[in-house]
Design an enzyme around this catalytic site. Structure first.
Site, mmCIF file in Angstrom:
data_model
loop_
_atom_site.group_PDB
_atom_site.id
_atom_site.type_symbol
_atom_site.label_atom_id
_atom_site.label_comp_id
_atom_site.label_asym_id
_atom_site.label_seq_id
_atom_site.Cartn_x
_atom_site.Cartn_y
_atom_site.Cartn_z
ATOM 1 N N GLY A 231 80.734 3.893 64.274
ATOM 2 C CA GLY A 231 79.726 5.327 63.420
ATOM 3 C C GLY A 231 78.473 4.183 63.119
ATOM 4 N N CYS A 232 78.273 4.818 61.990
ATOM 5 C CA CYS A 232 76.914 4.066 61.497
ATOM 6 C C CYS A 232 77.130 2.502 60.779
ATOM 7 C CB CYS A 232 76.947 4.295 60.787
ATOM 8 S SG CYS A 232 75.121 3.770 59.451
ATOM 9 N N PHE A 233 76.000 1.517 62.156
ATOM 10 C CA PHE A 233 76.624 -0.166 61.783
ATOM 11 C C PHE A 233 76.458 0.432 60.380
ATOM 12 C CE2 PHE A 233 72.402 -0.762 64.393
ATOM 13 C CZ PHE A 233 71.043 -0.134 63.480
ATOM 14 N N TRP A 234 75.595 0.590 59.398
ATOM 15 C CA TRP A 234 75.503 0.062 58.171
ATOM 16 C C TRP A 234 76.792 -0.341 57.325
ATOM 17 C CZ3 TRP A 234 71.508 4.099 56.453
ATOM 18 C CH2 TRP A 234 70.366 3.852 57.497
ATOM 19 N N GLU A 275 75.920 2.225 68.553
ATOM 20 C CA GLU A 275 75.013 1.112 67.454
ATOM 21 C C GLU A 275 76.611 0.156 67.078
ATOM 22 O OE1 GLU A 275 73.776 2.867 63.742
ATOM 23 O OE2 GLU A 275 72.317 4.269 64.557
#
Length: 391
Positions: A231-234, A275
């Site tokens: 998912g979102c890499f943050w 990502e």
């Protein structure tokens, strides 16, 4: 919320220009970076802002708009002096800047956020917009102009790093002139158009560098690499930063067919990149199995190409291994996880690690540095504070 009369995203734009003698104009003509720079150069344009409008989500942000679920368009809002520059002058720039016959795309950038639109602030602007569209349609003859002409709705200013992006240097730190009257070519992505990341490497080519194995090596010879897509890499990066034994983390793009991609291109869904977080870890302190446990605990591996509200192939679940031992442990852990989920199929892909393209610097350690709202989150080893990706 789109059908609600109380949805603030559907309200008219109630802002006013900073100078009472100036007027607003708002346009959508594909990527707002290049569009903004073109308008910055127009004599009589006092101020430009890029943002999001015409969608159904209140307080949107770039990543959400890129999913295509908000129906927001990337727009440029102008403050202009009508004594110096007429609305018709701005319309001429608008039509010259993009292809108004391609629905929801400009070039290789595809999505509703890239649609063509004129968003008017008065009946006079509406009339001039319609007349200019009719004239453009006559010029283009058999090709249908798909530009929408609608009242200006609430304007949501984009993140600060998007503002005057190309003037400040863009992807590669190559500043481009916003001087009034400048006619220099506008480069949205790279100094050399022939090396632009918009030019896709051929996916079937055996010499495509994006398909090469990851040939980098850890900074310390005693350390190892691991790479995950979840998912979102943050948020994924912050969770892995907190693991004792993880020495370094980087976020980036991998597993696609495009050499030297950038975030915007990855978000278009045309590159097939994921990502990813690439981890350097000390196997004397943290085992690969420990990292796999963090990977499985951090996301839902049963949702194909999405995590929560983040939708797209770049958000798929994946384990990208650097040796046969990592491959074996990954497969075993996936089998164990499938038994836990029973009837829900685990869709995690397990593949050799391919070339890693480090993401833009502002993405690195994004949440630790404060994220969208400047609220720094701890990356201290062992920290178990909740991770907030967007708030």
């Amino acid at each position: 919320m789109a059908s609600s009369t109380t949805n603030p995203a559907l309200d008219p734009d109630s802002d006013t220009p900073e100078n009472p003698g100036h007027e607003f104009a708002q346009f959508a003509s594909g990527c707002f970076w290049g569009s903004e720079l073109r308008f910055q150069r127009v004599v009589g344009v006092i101020k430009t802002e890029v943002g999001y409008s015409q969608g159904n989500a209140h307080d949107p942000y770039y990543e959400l708009v890129c999913t295509g679920t908000t129906i927001h368009s990337e727009v440029v809002r102008l403050h202009f002096d009508p004594q110096v520059c007429s609305f018709s002058d701005l319309l001429a720039v608008f039509w010259s800047r993009h292809d108004p016959t391609t629905l929801n795309r400009q070039g290789r950038e595809v999505g509703t956020q890239y649609r063509s639109g004129i968003y008017y602030y008065s009946e006079e602007q509406a009339r001039l917009a319609e007349e200019s569209k009719e004239a453009t349609q006559k010029e283009l003859k058999d090709k249908t102009v798909v530009t929408e002409i609608l009242p200006a709705k609430r304007f949501y200013s984009a993140e600060e790093y998007h503002q005057q992006y190309l003037e400040k240097g863009g992807d590669h730190g190559n500043k481009q002139s916003a001087e009034k009257g400048c006619t220099d070519p506008i480069r949205c992505y790279a100094l050399d158009p022939n090396k632009s990341s918009v030019k896709l490497a051929m996916a079937s080519s055996p010499t495509n560098p994006a398909q090469d194995p990851d040939s980098d090596t850890p900074d310390n010879p005693g350390h190892k690499f691991a790479q995950f897509g979840l998912g979102c890499f943050w948020g994924a990066e912050l969770r892995l930063q907190r693991v004792v034994g993880v020495v370094k983390t980087e976020v980036g793009y991998s597993q696609g067919h495009v050499h030297d991609p950038n975030y915007r291109l990855v978000c278009s869904g045309t590159t097939n990149h994921s990502e990813v977080v690439r981890v350097q870890f000390d196997p004397q302190v943290c085992s690969y199995s420990d990292l796999l446990s963090v990977f499985w605990s951090r996301h839902d591996p049963t949702t194909l190409n999405r995590q929560g509200g983040d939708v797209g192939t770049q958000y798929r679940s994946g384990i990208y291994y650097y040796n046969e031992e990592q491959a074996r442990l990954a497969e075993e852990s996936k089998e164990a996880k499938q038994k836990e989920f029973k009837d829900k199929r685990v869709v995690t892909e397990i593949l050799p690690a391919k070339r890693f393209y480090r993401a833009e610097e502002y993405h690195q350690q994004y949440l630790e540095k404060g994220g969208r709202n400047g609220n720094k989150q701890s990356a201290q080893k062992g920290c178990n504070d909740p991770i907030r990706c967007y708030g």
